[in-house]
Scaffold this motif. Structure first.
Motif: not given
Length: 422
Positions: A274, A276, A361-363
């Motif tokens: 897992n 980013a 980050s995922d963003n």
């Protein structure tokens, strides 16, 4: 002391490069991690994955050292040694492997605790290899663990059994299905007796004496910079220091004695577990790269996530490690593509731009630079002058952005398929 480090999320090809250059050194030394590592090496048409054993093991005149900053699983180590002897019957590991007395032991229950935490919803699941590495390091910090040197003390058996019984009782209370305690205890103590065949010593003294005598040391990192416990993409990181600074502390060698710092990176990015991954590819191209590059974990067999080269993360890794030369691997995997991409910077939610970043980050939105792809037959290529222009342009762009030279380029899986660029 020279250092070889991974600059991405691991699996960059460190083992192959170390295997190639280790003949120029007197000692290769592992400074961090444990059996969660997996350095794959191909020799004589056969492939082997080394976990704890340093990658210089195939060089007869090279001493291979497992340093203080590592955690050693005696059971896994025994299996790896026996597998190595099947792979190459000439090797005599008891004569050229040295182990730090201060390296910490991975207990059988550490692996069970690792599985328990990964599968229990009360804990954050991060996708570990479930080899007990984090448990060993956490008990090291809590000052509750045993070290390699302890195996020679009179009370080692009673102390080890106390830890095993304590951990086992706690796991049983959590309704975990467990192997018999007697079984894992016997396997552990059998492996301890096997471990006693090896030279266990104060390795920091050994290494510093070697440097004083003019011997050359190659420090070998496992995992990679973006998985560093302090500087990586926390919490999806490993449990040790994977940086150049970690090499000094993990081996007990002064930073003043550092020489070349080789940073290994792929021409694209991969990640296992897992966390980013801004440049990740979810389409057929990502799968094509995975298959062509054989992107499956050398230690676990898990398929790796694939994506374009992430320049901001790579700049960050180069910066914190003081990398002096880049070793770029798997350029051959991208051969045949009409165009290839490099993430040059990120655009964040607030509109700001990052060109050097260790926080993801995922963003995080990657901004890609597209470059002309290359198409070449690398099979018989012997000199960098034979490289296609498009690949040379790709390398020149990286050198300009990173401000370090590309010292070596890997163009195939074999140890001889590496071009020296300068």
């Amino acid at each position: 002391m020279d250092i070889v480090l991974g600059l991405q999320w691991g699996d960059e090809g460190k083992g192959k490069f170390i295997d190639l250059i280790s003949e120029y050194y007197d000692i290769t030394a592992r400074f961090n991690g444990g059996s969660n590592a997996g350095h794959s090496i191909e020799r004589n048409g056969k492939r082997i994955t080394l976990k704890m054993i340093p990658s210089g093991i195939f060089m007869k005149e090279v001493q291979n050292l497992i340093g203080t900053g590592t955690v050693l699983d005696p059971v896994s180590f025994k299996k790896e040694i026996l597998n190595l002897q099947i792979f190459d019957g000439i090797i005599q590991p008891e004569q050229n492997i040295i182990i730090s007395r201060k390296a910490h032991l991975v207990m059988p229950t550490h692996k069970l605790l690792d599985v328990f935490m990964e599968e229990n919803p009360d804990y954050t699941t991060i996708g570990t290899t479930k080899n007990g590495i984090a448990q060993a390091y956490s008990n090291k910090i809590l000052r509750q663990n045993l070290r390699v040197g302890d195996i020679y003390t009179q009370d080692f058996e009673s102390r080890a059994k106390h830890i095993l019984q304590r951990d086992y009782k706690m796991l049983a209370a959590g309704d975990m299905v467990l192997p018999p305690l007697e079984e894992i205890t016997k396997e552990f103590f059998d492996a301890i007796e096997f471990l006693k065949k090896f030279n266990c010593t104060e390795t920091e003294i050994y290494l510093n004496h070697a440097l004083a005598e003019g011997k050359k040391i190659l420090a070998e990192g496992s995992q990679a910079a973006m998985l560093d416990i302090d500087h990586g993409t926390y919490p999806y990181v490993t449990s040790s220091s994977t940086t150049a600074a970690g090499a000094c502390s993990g081996l007990g060698i002064s930073p003043k004695k550092m020489g070349e710092i080789y940073g290994i990176a792929k021409a694209y990015c991969t990640r296992v577990g897992n966390g980013a991954f801004p440049t990740e590819l979810f389409d057929e191209l990502g799968e094509e790269i995975r298959i062509k590059g054989n992107e499956f974990g050398s230690n676990t067999g898990r398929p790796r996530r694939t994506g374009w080269l992430d320049l901001p993360a790579l700049k960050y890794a180069v910066m914190i490690n003081g990398v002096t030369q880049l070793v770029l691997t798997k350029a051959d995997v991208l051969s045949g593509l009409e165009s290839v991409a490099i993430c040059t910077h990120y655009e964040l939610e607030d509109g700001t731009v990052e060109t050097v970043s260790g926080t993801l980050s995922d963003n995080t939105r990657p901004v890609l630079k597209w470059m002309q792809g290359w198409n070449a037959d690398f099979t018989n290529m012997k000199d960098h002058s034979e490289l296609p222009k498009e690949l040379k342009d790709f390398l020149s762009f990286l050198e300009a952005e990173l401000k370090i030279p590309v010292g070596y380029l890997s163009i195939g899986p074999g140890r001889e398929e590496i071009l020296k660029m300068k």
